[in-house]
Design a protein around this motif. Sequence first.
Motif, PDB file in Angstrom:
ATOM      1  N   LEU A 247       0.825  -1.201   0.000  1.00 35.50           N
ATOM      2  CA  LEU A 247       0.000   0.000   0.000  1.00 35.50           C
ATOM      3  C   LEU A 247       0.865   1.259   0.000  1.00 35.50           C
ATOM      4  CD1 LEU A 247      -2.833  -1.031   2.478  1.00 35.50           C
ATOM      5  CD2 LEU A 247      -3.079  -0.577   0.030  1.00 35.50           C
ATOM      6  N   SER A 248       2.007   1.207   0.683  1.00 33.64           N
ATOM      7  CA  SER A 248       2.906   2.356   0.691  1.00 33.64           C
ATOM      8  C   SER A 248       3.452   2.632  -0.712  1.00 33.64           C
ATOM      9  CB  SER A 248       4.067   2.109   1.663  1.00 33.64           C
ATOM     10  OG  SER A 248       3.606   2.019   3.003  1.00 33.64           O
ATOM     11  N   ARG A 249       3.708   1.574  -1.471  1.00 31.51           N
ATOM     12  CA  ARG A 249       4.228   1.752  -2.829  1.00 31.51           C
ATOM     13  C   ARG A 249       3.175   2.307  -3.777  1.00 31.51           C
ATOM     14  NH1 ARG A 249       6.537  -3.351  -1.648  1.00 31.51           N
ATOM     15  NH2 ARG A 249       4.843  -4.376  -2.779  1.00 31.51           N
ATOM     16  N   THR A 250       1.931   1.918  -3.589  1.00 32.08           N
ATOM     17  CA  THR A 250       0.896   2.240  -4.580  1.00 32.08           C
ATOM     18  C   THR A 250       0.016   3.427  -4.214  1.00 32.08           C
ATOM     19  OG1 THR A 250      -0.636   0.634  -3.577  1.00 32.08           O
ATOM     20  CG2 THR A 250       0.803  -0.163  -5.344  1.00 32.08           C
TER      21      THR A 250
ATOM     22  N   GLY B 122       0.921   6.328  -2.274  1.00 41.18           N
ATOM     23  CA  GLY B 122       1.534   7.619  -2.019  1.00 41.18           C
ATOM     24  C   GLY B 122       1.638   7.965  -0.546  1.00 41.18           C
ATOM     25  N   TRP B 123       1.141   7.088   0.320  1.00 42.35           N
ATOM     26  CA  TRP B 123       1.219   7.267   1.773  1.00 42.35           C
ATOM     27  C   TRP B 123       2.209   6.271   2.360  1.00 42.35           C
ATOM     28  CZ3 TRP B 123      -1.745  10.945   4.405  1.00 42.35           C
ATOM     29  CH2 TRP B 123      -2.779  11.540   3.668  1.00 42.35           C
ATOM     30  N   GLN B 124       2.883   6.665   3.445  1.00 43.47           N
ATOM     31  CA  GLN B 124       3.641   5.716   4.257  1.00 43.47           C
ATOM     32  C   GLN B 124       2.642   5.046   5.203  1.00 43.47           C
ATOM     33  OE1 GLN B 124       6.954   7.705   6.205  1.00 43.47           O
ATOM     34  NE2 GLN B 124       7.247   9.039   4.432  1.00 43.47           N
ATOM     35  N   VAL B 125       2.518   3.736   5.116  1.00 44.17           N
ATOM     36  CA  VAL B 125       1.457   3.013   5.818  1.00 44.17           C
ATOM     37  C   VAL B 125       2.075   2.042   6.824  1.00 44.17           C
ATOM     38  CG1 VAL B 125      -0.557   1.527   5.551  1.00 44.17           C
ATOM     39  CG2 VAL B 125       0.041   3.144   3.729  1.00 44.17           C
ATOM     40  N   LYS B 126       1.572   2.081   8.054  1.00 42.58           N
ATOM     41  CA  LYS B 126       2.058   1.153   9.080  1.00 42.58           C
ATOM     42  C   LYS B 126       1.021   1.041  10.192  1.00 42.58           C
ATOM     43  CE  LYS B 126       4.611   4.761  11.577  1.00 42.58           C
ATOM     44  NZ  LYS B 126       5.901   5.120  12.221  1.00 42.58           N
TER      45      LYS B 126
ATOM     46  N   ALA C 234       3.636  17.693   6.406  1.00 46.11           N
ATOM     47  CA  ALA C 234       3.139  16.331   6.242  1.00 46.11           C
ATOM     48  C   ALA C 234       1.660  16.254   6.564  1.00 46.11           C
ATOM     49  CB  ALA C 234       3.902  15.364   7.145  1.00 46.11           C
ATOM     50  N   SER C 235       0.934  15.488   5.773  1.00 46.01           N
ATOM     51  CA  SER C 235      -0.429  15.088   6.117  1.00 46.01           C
ATOM     52  C   SER C 235      -0.330  13.807   6.932  1.00 46.01           C
ATOM     53  CB  SER C 235      -1.252  14.837   4.849  1.00 46.01           C
ATOM     54  OG  SER C 235      -1.491  16.032   4.150  1.00 46.01           O
ATOM     55  N   ARG C 236      -0.974  13.780   8.085  1.00 49.90           N
ATOM     56  CA  ARG C 236      -0.893  12.615   8.969  1.00 49.90           C
ATOM     57  C   ARG C 236      -2.296  12.172   9.366  1.00 49.90           C
ATOM     58  NH1 ARG C 236       4.227  12.021  12.678  1.00 49.90           N
ATOM     59  NH2 ARG C 236       3.501   9.909  12.169  1.00 49.90           N
ATOM     60  N   TYR C 237      -2.466  10.852   9.405  1.00 53.41           N
ATOM     61  CA  TYR C 237      -3.778  10.276   9.687  1.00 53.41           C
ATOM     62  C   TYR C 237      -3.587   9.069  10.597  1.00 53.41           C
ATOM     63  CZ  TYR C 237      -8.268   7.913   8.776  1.00 53.41           C
ATOM     64  OH  TYR C 237      -9.480   7.294   8.901  1.00 53.41           O
ATOM     65  N   LEU C 238      -4.395   8.978  11.625  1.00 56.34           N
ATOM     66  CA  LEU C 238      -4.342   7.853  12.560  1.00 56.34           C
ATOM     67  C   LEU C 238      -5.761   7.348  12.781  1.00 56.34           C
ATOM     68  CD1 LEU C 238      -1.723   6.798  14.006  1.00 56.34           C
ATOM     69  CD2 LEU C 238      -2.693   7.734  16.109  1.00 56.34           C
TER      70      LEU C 238
ATOM     71  N   LEU D 103     -11.321  -6.378  26.110  1.00 57.70           N
ATOM     72  CA  LEU D 103     -12.268  -6.110  25.034  1.00 57.70           C
ATOM     73  C   LEU D 103     -12.653  -4.628  25.003  1.00 57.70           C
ATOM     74  CD1 LEU D 103     -13.941  -7.566  22.835  1.00 57.70           C
ATOM     75  CD2 LEU D 103     -15.800  -7.718  24.502  1.00 57.70           C
ATOM     76  N   GLY D 104     -12.546  -4.017  23.821  1.00 54.96           N
ATOM     77  CA  GLY D 104     -12.938  -2.632  23.645  1.00 54.96           C
ATOM     78  C   GLY D 104     -11.872  -1.607  23.947  1.00 54.96           C
ATOM     79  N   THR D 105     -10.744  -2.028  24.522  1.00 53.24           N
ATOM     80  CA  THR D 105      -9.658  -1.090  24.779  1.00 53.24           C
ATOM     81  C   THR D 105      -8.833  -0.887  23.504  1.00 53.24           C
ATOM     82  OG1 THR D 105      -8.175  -2.860  25.533  1.00 53.24           O
ATOM     83  CG2 THR D 105      -9.532  -1.761  27.198  1.00 53.24           C
ATOM     84  N   LEU D 106      -7.906   0.054  23.555  1.00 56.59           N
ATOM     85  CA  LEU D 106      -7.108   0.361  22.367  1.00 56.59           C
ATOM     86  C   LEU D 106      -6.045  -0.706  22.145  1.00 56.59           C
ATOM     87  CD1 LEU D 106      -6.578   2.517  20.136  1.00 56.59           C
ATOM     88  CD2 LEU D 106      -4.802   3.423  21.650  1.00 56.59           C
ATOM     89  N   ARG D 107      -6.122  -1.360  21.010  1.00 53.90           N
ATOM     90  CA  ARG D 107      -5.093  -2.325  20.620  1.00 53.90           C
ATOM     91  C   ARG D 107      -3.935  -1.620  19.921  1.00 53.90           C
ATOM     92  NH1 ARG D 107      -1.352  -4.138  19.625  1.00 53.90           N
ATOM     93  NH2 ARG D 107      -0.717  -5.836  18.263  1.00 53.90           N
ATOM     94  N   GLY D 108      -4.227  -0.655  19.093  1.00 50.45           N
ATOM     95  CA  GLY D 108      -3.210   0.094  18.351  1.00 50.45           C
ATOM     96  C   GLY D 108      -3.895   0.993  17.351  1.00 50.45           C
ATOM     97  N   ALA D 109      -3.200   1.300  16.254  1.00 47.79           N
ATOM     98  CA  ALA D 109      -3.791   2.181  15.245  1.00 47.79           C
ATOM     99  C   ALA D 109      -3.089   1.989  13.907  1.00 47.79           C
ATOM    100  CB  ALA D 109      -3.694   3.643  15.667  1.00 47.79           C
ATOM    101  N   PHE D 110      -3.844   2.244  12.856  1.00 48.60           N
ATOM    102  CA  PHE D 110      -3.272   2.385  11.521  1.00 48.60           C
ATOM    103  C   PHE D 110      -2.741   3.812  11.419  1.00 48.60           C
ATOM    104  CE2 PHE D 110      -6.678  -0.766  10.973  1.00 48.60           C
ATOM    105  CZ  PHE D 110      -5.967  -1.809  10.385  1.00 48.60           C
ATOM    106  N   SER D 111      -1.518   3.948  10.937  1.00 52.71           N
ATOM    107  CA  SER D 111      -0.899   5.268  10.843  1.00 52.71           C
ATOM    108  C   SER D 111      -0.424   5.528   9.420  1.00 52.71           C
ATOM    109  CB  SER D 111       0.298   5.359  11.800  1.00 52.71           C
ATOM    110  OG  SER D 111       0.917   6.628  11.707  1.00 52.71           O
ATOM    111  N   LEU D 112      -0.836   6.670   8.857  1.00 50.14           N
ATOM    112  CA  LEU D 112      -0.455   7.053   7.503  1.00 50.14           C
ATOM    113  C   LEU D 112       0.183   8.435   7.526  1.00 50.14           C
ATOM    114  CD1 LEU D 112      -2.633   4.792   6.984  1.00 50.14           C
ATOM    115  CD2 LEU D 112      -3.166   6.007   4.875  1.00 50.14           C
ATOM    116  N   LYS D 113       1.204   8.597   6.693  1.00 47.81           N
ATOM    117  CA  LYS D 113       1.880   9.896   6.576  1.00 47.81           C
ATOM    118  C   LYS D 113       2.257  10.137   5.124  1.00 47.81           C
ATOM    119  CE  LYS D 113       6.132  10.572   8.213  1.00 47.81           C
ATOM    120  NZ  LYS D 113       7.228  10.901   9.149  1.00 47.81           N
ATOM    121  N   ARG D 114       2.123  11.411   4.688  1.00 52.78           N
ATOM    122  CA  ARG D 114       2.533  11.809   3.354  1.00 52.78           C
ATOM    123  C   ARG D 114       3.171  13.182   3.427  1.00 52.78           C
ATOM    124  NH1 ARG D 114      -2.268  12.379  -0.699  1.00 52.78           N
ATOM    125  NH2 ARG D 114      -2.464  14.378   0.370  1.00 52.78           N
ATOM    126  N   ILE D 115       4.387  13.279   2.943  1.00 51.77           N
ATOM    127  CA  ILE D 115       5.062  14.580   2.894  1.00 51.77           C
ATOM    128  C   ILE D 115       4.547  15.332   1.662  1.00 51.77           C
ATOM    129  CG2 ILE D 115       7.258  15.799   2.784  1.00 51.77           C
ATOM    130  CD1 ILE D 115       6.845  14.221   5.361  1.00 51.77           C
TER     131      ILE D 115
END
Length: 206
Positions: free
Chosen positions: A87-90, A92-96, A146-150, A191-203
């Motif tokens: 997804l990072s290659r296609t 335009g966002w750094q995806v993790k 940078a545009s950042r999204y979580l 159950l229902g607590t924060l496991r983590g997040a998808f993080s995207l960044k684009r310069i």
Amino acid sequence: MHRAFRPRRTVRSRCAGCGTVALIIAALSGGWTSAYAQEDAAKEAAAVVQRFASTLQGELQSAMRSGGPVEAIRVCREVAPAIAAQLSRTSGWQVKRVSLKVRNPAIGLPDAWEQEQLLRFADALKRGAEPPLRHFARVQEPMGMASRYLQAIPTQPACLVCHGAAEAQPAELRAVLEENYPHDAATGHALGTLRGAFSLKRIDNR
């Protein structure tokens, strides 16, 4: 036709059914036109996350059917990073993916901006906020603006097999986790607590 001038303001938008905490657009510069551009970027990032989440979920469900939790661990270790890289290659966002309690410190540790938002997500979930929880912002970084999204990943019932109380895990699963993740901190979730997040960044540099 040029859009009529409107005063600068912060834009907040809701996806249908998103719940109490919605997508937050911080219009940091450039007025109304810039705010619209940021809203478009946030929607684009959300679509990338949807592709990541749906692809990974399909792989995990298939793994659980074929080999149980041990096979699911392999998917998280090998397939999930490959999906993020593709997804990072296609896109335009750094995806993790990031977390406050990481399984693999080499790829899952949050930076300062991510950590701040993760703490806010964790608090919001504790107070009963309904997923999805999302945050978008334009952030000045050394490489440029940078545009950042979580987007939060709440703990679902299926997550508890590998991310619940360590003492409740089957011995075979515990052995595999200890072998592959000697510094594992991604247990003890409820159950229902924060496991983590998808993080995207684009310069953007614009």
